[in-house]
Motif scaffolding. Structure first.
Motif, PDB file in Angstrom:
ATOM      1  N   SER A 112       0.853  -1.188   0.000  1.00 55.64           N
ATOM      2  CA  SER A 112       0.000   0.000   0.000  1.00 55.64           C
ATOM      3  C   SER A 112       0.893   1.244   0.000  1.00 55.64           C
ATOM      4  N   ARG A 145     -11.196  -1.236   4.723  1.00 53.42           N
ATOM      5  CA  ARG A 145     -11.813  -1.938   3.602  1.00 53.42           C
ATOM      6  C   ARG A 145     -10.766  -2.138   2.526  1.00 53.42           C
ATOM      7  N   GLN A 247     -19.967  -4.844   0.326  1.00 49.26           N
ATOM      8  CA  GLN A 247     -19.311  -3.539   0.143  1.00 49.26           C
ATOM      9  C   GLN A 247     -19.422  -3.021  -1.280  1.00 49.26           C
TER      10      GLN A 247
HETATM   11  C1  BT5 Z   1     -11.981   4.947  -0.108  1.00 46.91           C
HETATM   12  O1  BT5 Z   1     -12.366   4.069   0.849  1.00 46.91           O
HETATM   13  O2  BT5 Z   1     -12.662   5.378  -0.987  1.00 46.91           O
HETATM   14  C2  BT5 Z   1     -10.481   5.302  -0.028  1.00 46.91           C
HETATM   15  C3  BT5 Z   1      -9.663   4.624  -1.063  1.00 46.91           C
HETATM   16  C4  BT5 Z   1      -8.231   5.100  -1.044  1.00 46.91           C
HETATM   17  C5  BT5 Z   1      -7.331   4.250  -1.889  1.00 46.91           C
HETATM   18  C6  BT5 Z   1      -5.958   4.858  -2.015  1.00 46.91           C
HETATM   19  S1  BT5 Z   1      -5.032   4.134  -3.283  1.00 46.91           S
HETATM   20  C7  BT5 Z   1      -3.600   4.930  -2.757  1.00 46.91           C
HETATM   21  C8  BT5 Z   1      -3.623   4.868  -1.249  1.00 46.91           C
HETATM   22  N1  BT5 Z   1      -3.026   3.639  -0.776  1.00 46.91           N
HETATM   23  C9  BT5 Z   1      -3.933   2.860  -0.161  1.00 46.91           C
HETATM   24  O3  BT5 Z   1      -3.672   1.737   0.333  1.00 46.91           O
HETATM   25  N2  BT5 Z   1      -5.127   3.463  -0.149  1.00 46.91           N
HETATM   26  C10 BT5 Z   1      -5.072   4.751  -0.772  1.00 46.91           C
HETATM   27  P1  BT5 Z   1     -13.867   3.765   1.211  1.00 46.91           P
HETATM   28  O4  BT5 Z   1     -14.615   5.056   1.393  1.00 46.91           O
HETATM   29  O5  BT5 Z   1     -13.794   2.817   2.355  1.00 46.91           O
HETATM   30  O6  BT5 Z   1     -14.452   3.072  -0.068  1.00 46.91           O
HETATM   31  C11 BT5 Z   1     -14.314   1.727  -0.332  1.00 46.91           C
HETATM   32  C12 BT5 Z   1     -15.455   1.334  -1.278  1.00 46.91           C
HETATM   33  O7  BT5 Z   1     -15.299   1.973  -2.553  1.00 46.91           O
HETATM   34  C13 BT5 Z   1     -15.489  -0.133  -1.594  1.00 46.91           C
HETATM   35  O8  BT5 Z   1     -16.194  -0.845  -0.602  1.00 46.91           O
HETATM   36  C14 BT5 Z   1     -16.215  -0.160  -2.945  1.00 46.91           C
HETATM   37  O9  BT5 Z   1     -17.605  -0.142  -2.749  1.00 46.91           O
HETATM   38  C15 BT5 Z   1     -15.833   1.196  -3.612  1.00 46.91           C
HETATM   39  N3  BT5 Z   1     -14.769   1.160  -4.668  1.00 46.91           N
HETATM   40  C16 BT5 Z   1     -14.701   1.924  -5.755  1.00 46.91           C
HETATM   41  N4  BT5 Z   1     -13.570   1.665  -6.471  1.00 46.91           N
HETATM   42  C17 BT5 Z   1     -12.927   0.739  -5.839  1.00 46.91           C
HETATM   43  C18 BT5 Z   1     -11.709   0.079  -6.057  1.00 46.91           C
HETATM   44  N5  BT5 Z   1     -10.892   0.354  -7.073  1.00 46.91           N
HETATM   45  N6  BT5 Z   1     -11.363  -0.826  -5.166  1.00 46.91           N
HETATM   46  C19 BT5 Z   1     -12.147  -1.087  -4.107  1.00 46.91           C
HETATM   47  N7  BT5 Z   1     -13.290  -0.494  -3.828  1.00 46.91           N
HETATM   48  C20 BT5 Z   1     -13.703   0.403  -4.691  1.00 46.91           C
END
Ligand code: BT5
Length: 345
Positions: A112, A145, A247
Motif C-alpha cells: 500500500s 476496507r 461492500q
Molecule cells: C476509499 O475508501 O474510498 C479510499 C480509497 C483510497 C485508496 C488509495 S489508493 C492509494 C492509497 N493507498 C492505499 O492503500 N489506499 C489509498 P472507502 O470510502 O472505504 O471506499 C471503499 C469502497 O469503494 C469499496 O467498498 C467499494 O464499494 C468502492 N470502490 C470503488 N472503487 C474501488 C476500487 N478500485 N477498489 C475497491 N473499492 C472500490
C-alpha cells in the motif's frame, strides 16, 4: 524503524525519484528533444559516456517502461510515443508546485502506498513526498476496507508534515476531494460530483476515493498521509468481482480504454490544486473551498441515510460547516457529523 533499514528497503524497491540522474532519464530527455529525427547510438554513447551495449540495454529498459522507441540499423533511435506510466520524471516535468511531489517514489507494485509513506514519516526532508505504485497488493480504503488496485489506476499517497492545529485535519477529506474534482474538470473536461465525505462520483458511480491517515500528539499533527485512489482507466466489472458483496457499490472508470487521456497531467494538476488549497487552509482561508465543495456536492439538499459508529441516522443533508462536518437535520434537531457512510444518495 531504523533509518538504514528504510534506506535499504527504498534502494531495493523503488525505481526512480525525480532527481535521480539515471541513464534512462538522460536518454529519454535526449530522445524527447530530438523527437522528429533518429539519433544514432554512437552519438548517445558519446554524449553520455556509455558503451554502445549500455545504451542498448537502457533503450530496452526504456521500452519496458512504456515508451515507444523505433530503432533502425544505421540510423539509431527515435521516440514515437511517451509512456503513460506515472514515472517520477514525467510528473516532475511541468509540475508547478513548490513542495508537493518534488520528491517522488515510484513502484511497479507495492502493498500500500499509504503504508510506505508511513515508513517515511520519521525521515527528514520528506514533507510533500509522493508515493505512486502501478499496482497495490494490499490497497486499503477507510475502516480497513479492501481497495482493489490493478494497472491503469492512479494509486498515490502524499506525506505532509503540517504545521497547524488538530482541529484543521478534519477539513482534509473536503479539501482533497475538491482538489481532485477540480483537477478532473480542468484536465479531462468532465464534471464529477462529490459524495460526502470524500467519494468522487461520475454519473452517480464511484470513480475515486480518498483515505487520510494522521498522527496526532498533544494537539499537534505529526504527519498526515493523504491517499487517493482513482479508477483512471480500469475495468470496473473486474474490480466489482473482487469486492465483497456487502461492500459493492456502482463503480466506473474515469476514461475508457481507447481514450488517450494522459494520467500524468491529471496528477500534476491534482498536486497543484491540493497545494494551493493546503496553503489556504494554513492561512485559514477556507470559505472559498467550502463554497466550491458545496457546489459540487451530490449530498447537500438530499434526504439521506448515514451509517455512523453511533448507529443509523436519517435526515436532510443541510450543509457542510467550515471543518468539513455534515449538518443533517431530522426537522427538529440538526446533528453535526465528521465521518460516516452514506447508504443512500
Ligand atoms: C476509499 O475508501 O474510498 C479510499 C480509497 C483510497 C485508496 C488509495 S489508493 C492509494 C492509497 N493507498 C492505499 O492503500 N489506499 C489509498 P472507502 O470510502 O472505504 O471506499 C471503499 C469502497 O469503494 C469499496 O467498498 C467499494 O464499494 C468502492 N470502490 C470503488 N472503487 C474501488 C476500487 N478500485 N477498489 C475497491 N473499492 C472500490
Amino acid at each position: 524503524m531504523n533509518d538504514n533499514i528504510i534506506q535499504k528497503r527504498i534502494d531495493m524497491f523503488y525505481m526512480y525519484t525525480s532527481f535521480e540522474d539515471s541513464p534512462v532519464e538522460k536518454i529519454v530527455t535526449i530522445l524527447k528533444s530530438n523527437q522528429s529525427k533518429f539519433i544514432s547510438g554512437e552519438k548517445l554513447s558519446k554524449s553520455l559516456n556509455l558503451s554502445r551495449a549500455a545504451i542498448w540495454k537502457n533503450i530496452k529498459k526504456i521500452q519496458s517502461l512504456g515508451y515507444k522507441i523505433q530503432s533502425k540499423t544505421g540510423m539509431g533511435y527515435k521516440l514515437r510515443a511517451k509512456t503513460t506510466l506515472l514515472l517520477p520524471w514525467e510528473i516532475s516535468n511541468g509540475l508547478q508546485t513548490d513542495i508537493f511531489g518534488r520528491k517522488i517514489y515510484y513502484f511497479n507494485t507495492i502493498g500500500s502506498t499509504q503504508d510506505f509513506a508511513l515508513r517515511l514519516t520519521e525521515r527528514p526532508y520528506e514533507n510533500g513526498s509522493v508515493i505512486i505504485s502501478a499496482t497495490q497488493t494490499r490497497g486499503r480504503g477507510r475502516l480497513n476496507r479492501k481497495w482493489i488496485s490493478p494497472k491503469g489506476g492512479i494509486w498515490l499517497s502524499i506525506l505532509i508534515k503540517p504545521n497547524f492545529e488538530v482541529s484543521q485535519t478534519s477539513i482534509f477529506p473536503m479539501v482533497t476531494s475538491l482538489a481532485l474534482a477540480k483537477a478532473i474538470e480542468n484536465i479531462l473536461k468532465k464534471t464529477p460530483q462529490i459524495k460526502w465525505p470524500n467519494d468522487i462520483m461520475l454519473n452517480n458511480k464511484k470513480v475515486a476515493g480518498i483515505l487520510i491517515d494522521a498522527s496526532v500528539q498533544s494537539n499537534k499533527i505529526n504527519y498526515m498521509i493523504i491517499g487517493i485512489g482513482v479508477n483512471f482507466r480500469i475495468d470496473s466489472k473486474k474490480i466489482l468481482k473482487s469486492i465483497k458483496n456487502s461492500q459493492r457499490c456502482s463503480i466506473t472508470t474515469l476514461v475508457e480504454k481507447k481514450d488517450s487521456a494522459d494520467p500524468i497531467k491529471l496528477v500534476q494538476e491534482f498536486l497543484l490544486q491540493l497545494e494551493q488549497m493546503y496553503n489556504n487552509v494554513i492561512s485559514n482561508n477556507i470559505s472559498k473551498i467550502r463554497k466550491e465543495y458545496i457546489n459540487r456536492s451530490s449530498t447537500i439538499g438530499k434526504s439521506i441515510t448515514l451509517r455512523t459508529h453511533n448507529g443509523i441516522i436519517s435526515g436532510k443533508a443541510v450543509s457542510i460547516d467550515k471543518n468539513g462536518a455534515l449538518m443533517i437535520s431530522d426537522g427538529k434537531k440538526t446533528k453535526r457529523l465528521l465521518t460516516g457512510d452514506l447508504t443512500s444518495r
